[in-house]
Write a protein that holds these residues in place. Structure first.
Motif, PDB file in Angstrom:
ATOM      1  N   LEU A 181       0.835  -1.188   0.000  1.00 41.60           N
ATOM      2  CA  LEU A 181       0.000   0.000   0.000  1.00 41.60           C
ATOM      3  C   LEU A 181       0.875   1.245   0.000  1.00 41.60           C
ATOM      4  N   SER A 182       0.258   2.387  -0.289  1.00 43.76           N
ATOM      5  CA  SER A 182       0.973   3.647  -0.232  1.00 43.76           C
ATOM      6  C   SER A 182       0.026   4.746   0.220  1.00 43.76           C
ATOM      7  N   ASP A 183       0.528   5.640   1.063  1.00 46.01           N
ATOM      8  CA  ASP A 183      -0.250   6.801   1.472  1.00 46.01           C
ATOM      9  C   ASP A 183      -0.040   7.964   0.512  1.00 46.01           C
ATOM     10  N   THR A 184       0.855   7.774  -0.463  1.00 45.11           N
ATOM     11  CA  THR A 184       1.102   8.779  -1.496  1.00 45.11           C
ATOM     12  C   THR A 184       0.642   8.193  -2.813  1.00 45.11           C
ATOM     13  N   PRO A 194      -4.173  -1.381  -3.861  1.00 45.72           N
ATOM     14  CA  PRO A 194      -2.900  -1.983  -3.438  1.00 45.72           C
ATOM     15  C   PRO A 194      -2.274  -2.818  -4.560  1.00 45.72           C
ATOM     16  N   PHE A 195      -0.970  -2.947  -4.490  1.00 46.95           N
ATOM     17  CA  PHE A 195      -0.279  -3.895  -5.349  1.00 46.95           C
ATOM     18  C   PHE A 195      -0.385  -5.260  -4.684  1.00 46.95           C
ATOM     19  N   MET A 196      -0.713  -6.274  -5.482  1.00 44.31           N
ATOM     20  CA  MET A 196      -0.839  -7.629  -4.945  1.00 44.31           C
ATOM     21  C   MET A 196      -0.093  -8.602  -5.847  1.00 44.31           C
ATOM     22  N   TYR A 197       0.563  -9.556  -5.228  1.00 44.51           N
ATOM     23  CA  TYR A 197       1.313 -10.581  -5.958  1.00 44.51           C
ATOM     24  C   TYR A 197       1.107 -11.911  -5.247  1.00 44.51           C
ATOM     25  N   PHE A 198       0.870 -12.955  -6.046  1.00 40.97           N
ATOM     26  CA  PHE A 198       0.805 -14.314  -5.514  1.00 40.97           C
ATOM     27  C   PHE A 198       1.474 -15.245  -6.497  1.00 40.97           C
ATOM     28  N   GLY A 199       2.305 -16.149  -6.001  1.00 44.67           N
ATOM     29  CA  GLY A 199       2.969 -17.091  -6.879  1.00 44.67           C
ATOM     30  C   GLY A 199       3.117 -18.459  -6.236  1.00 44.67           C
ATOM     31  N   ALA A 200       3.276 -19.478  -7.068  1.00 40.35           N
ATOM     32  CA  ALA A 200       3.476 -20.841  -6.580  1.00 40.35           C
ATOM     33  C   ALA A 200       4.370 -21.595  -7.544  1.00 40.35           C
ATOM     34  N   GLY A 201       5.155 -22.511  -7.013  1.00 39.62           N
ATOM     35  CA  GLY A 201       6.031 -23.323  -7.838  1.00 39.62           C
ATOM     36  C   GLY A 201       6.150 -24.728  -7.284  1.00 39.62           C
ATOM     37  N   VAL A 202       6.235 -25.707  -8.179  1.00 39.46           N
ATOM     38  CA  VAL A 202       6.355 -27.115  -7.785  1.00 39.46           C
ATOM     39  C   VAL A 202       7.458 -27.761  -8.621  1.00 39.46           C
ATOM     40  N   THR A 203       8.293 -28.556  -7.972  1.00 38.90           N
ATOM     41  CA  THR A 203       9.359 -29.291  -8.656  1.00 38.90           C
ATOM     42  C   THR A 203       9.265 -30.771  -8.318  1.00 38.90           C
ATOM     43  N   ASN A 216       2.306 -17.233 -11.408  1.00 43.30           N
ATOM     44  CA  ASN A 216       2.112 -16.069 -10.548  1.00 43.30           C
ATOM     45  C   ASN A 216       1.058 -15.143 -11.125  1.00 43.30           C
ATOM     46  N   ASN A 217       0.435 -14.392 -10.240  1.00 44.37           N
ATOM     47  CA  ASN A 217      -0.563 -13.389 -10.597  1.00 44.37           C
ATOM     48  C   ASN A 217      -0.167 -12.093  -9.917  1.00 44.37           C
ATOM     49  N   TYR A 218      -0.230 -10.969 -10.636  1.00 45.12           N
ATOM     50  CA  TYR A 218       0.279  -9.725 -10.084  1.00 45.12           C
ATOM     51  C   TYR A 218      -0.532  -8.530 -10.584  1.00 45.12           C
ATOM     52  N   SER A 219      -0.541  -7.456  -9.810  1.00 46.50           N
ATOM     53  CA  SER A 219      -1.223  -6.236 -10.199  1.00 46.50           C
ATOM     54  C   SER A 219      -0.495  -5.575 -11.350  1.00 46.50           C
ATOM     55  N   VAL A 220      -1.246  -5.103 -12.337  1.00 48.25           N
ATOM     56  CA  VAL A 220      -0.655  -4.413 -13.473  1.00 48.25           C
ATOM     57  C   VAL A 220      -0.461  -2.941 -13.154  1.00 48.25           C
ATOM     58  N   VAL A 221      -1.447  -2.331 -12.503  1.00 45.78           N
ATOM     59  CA  VAL A 221      -1.366  -0.934 -12.080  1.00 45.78           C
ATOM     60  C   VAL A 221      -1.803  -0.852 -10.632  1.00 45.78           C
ATOM     61  N   ASP A 222      -1.059  -0.110  -9.821  1.00 47.77           N
ATOM     62  CA  ASP A 222      -1.412   0.002  -8.417  1.00 47.77           C
ATOM     63  C   ASP A 222      -1.201   1.429  -7.950  1.00 47.77           C
ATOM     64  N   ALA A 223      -1.390   1.667  -6.677  1.00 42.05           N
ATOM     65  CA  ALA A 223      -1.381   3.021  -6.147  1.00 42.05           C
ATOM     66  C   ALA A 223       0.003   3.662  -6.119  1.00 42.05           C
TER      67      ALA A 223
END
Length: 372
Positions: A181-184, A194-203, A216-223
């Motif tokens: 998050l950002s207050d600016t 907010p910027f959000m990121y989630f990722g997973a990996g399996v070997t 992985n899934n991630y925010s393209v544009v955030d605050a």
């Protein structure tokens, strides 16, 4: 000389501190020197220079690296002293205080799934940098942290990071996440999404085969900033995934197949690669074919033969490109080197053809190099 004197003075000060009670300092050195004489037959020019541009630790530049790791109780950090390409510099970093399950300072990011397999490191989404954080180890393999960073032109941000990693038999796995998050708020955005990121990996690892899959899934544009993704709006997200299989079906033979979709929200941007290598005594033969499935597909094919025995090494390879920057390209590369007992390498390399960026090459480089 001034830079060298400054480095020497600082090194002496650190060495003196190392004698203090409860303080330990470990010093390592790396260095490299490479001389090149280039005959460019395409431009009809000749050039003599000391190789520049790469880290001296990789032997591709000239310079000296001195790394001092300092430990005092729960405190640890590193001081790097460098003279590279004739310029001296000092870096200080990786300063962390750790006791029990808690650590704080420059502990870094917990996110690692953005570079889990194939070309995920070079394409697609990734987590955000971490300038400062306090981390707590909840249990074996599970860490959380309160983190933040200074974003140029936007202001500070803050948030949470988490990672869980483990293994079971032939399977290892990792999942990580970030919320920032950002207050600016950037002026170009309407809200503090907010910027959000989630990722997973399996070997999966067996006797002759290793399979890796990452997502992985991630925010393209955030605050914190307006960036990437044409026509994206605040709150939009994208995903990438990759699968990689490598196998050694028989001794000395390695084959691999890889696939990646760097954006599930965009068509025609997946890429794949097949490769293989076979070694027989002093000779290794290798090759690959890779393609990017865009509207006008681009592809690259490479074949290479390498020889290494005692102090002699040689190679020859051909790379064919189709559709790269709207032209076809063929590049021939060959070289031979001799390594002395002290580790000095004398080499000659020849490059001829059209590179992927459209530059016509026809040159010979004679070099002498040493690194440690």
């Amino acid at each position: 000389m001034k830079a060298i004197f400054a480095v020497t003075a600082l090194a002496a000060a650190i060495s003196g501190q190392a004698l203090a009670a409860d303080t330990e300092a470990t010093t390592t050195f790396n260095g490299a020197m490479q001389y090149d004489f280039t005959v460019d037959m395409a431009a009809e020019t000749k050039d003599v220079e000391l190789q520049k541009g790469d880290d001296a630790n990789d032997g591709g530049s000239y310079g000296i690296y001195m790394d001092v790791k300092v430990v005092n109780g729960p405190f640890s950090g590193e001081v790097g002293l460098t003279t590279e390409d004739g310029v001296g510099s000092v870096t200080v970093g990786d300063i962390v205080v750790k006791e029990g399950k808690i650590s704080f300072g420059q502990v870094g990011s917990l996110v690692e799934t953005h570079e889990y397999t194939y070309e995920q490191e070079d394409f697609g989404g990734e987590g955000k940098d971490v300038d400062a954080a306090i981390r707590y180890n909840v249990m074996e393999g599970f860490d959380v942290q309160l983190e933040g960073a200074q974003q140029d032109g936007v202001g500070d941000d803050y948030g949470l990071g988490a990672k869980y990693a483990g293994e079971s038999g032939a399977v290892s796995y990792v999942a990580d996440a970030q919320v920032r998050l950002s207050d600016t708020v950037a002026a170009t955005l309407d809200d503090a999404t907010p910027f959000m990121y989630f990722g997973a990996g399996v070997t999966y690892t067996a006797d002759i085969v290793t399979v890796k899959a990452g997502f992985n899934n991630y925010s393209v544009v955030d605050a914190r900033a307006a960036y990437t993704a044409l026509n994206a709006t605040s709150g939009d997200s994208d995903s990438e995934y990759a699968v990689s299989v490598t196998a050694t079906p028989v001794d000395n033979l390695t084959v691999g197949a890889h696939y990646m979709d760097k954006s599930t929200e965009t068509d025609d941007d997946s890429r794949y690669k097949v490769e293989g290598s076979f070694a027989a005594d002093a000779v290794t033969v290798s090759g690959y074919y890779t393609a990017v499935l865009v509207e006008d597909a681009i592809a690259e094919m490479n074949g290479k033969v390498e020889y290494a025995a005692d102090m002699i090494a040689a190679y020859a390879g051909v790379t064919l490109n189709e559709g790269m920057v709207e032209h076809d390209a063929a590049l021939i590369e060959a070289g031979v080197s001799y390594t002395t007992e002290s580790g000095i390498v004398y080499a000659g390399d020849y490059t001829q053809g059209d590179s992927t960026d459209g530059v016509d090459q026809n040159n010979i480089v004679f070099s002498a190099m040493y690194s440690f």
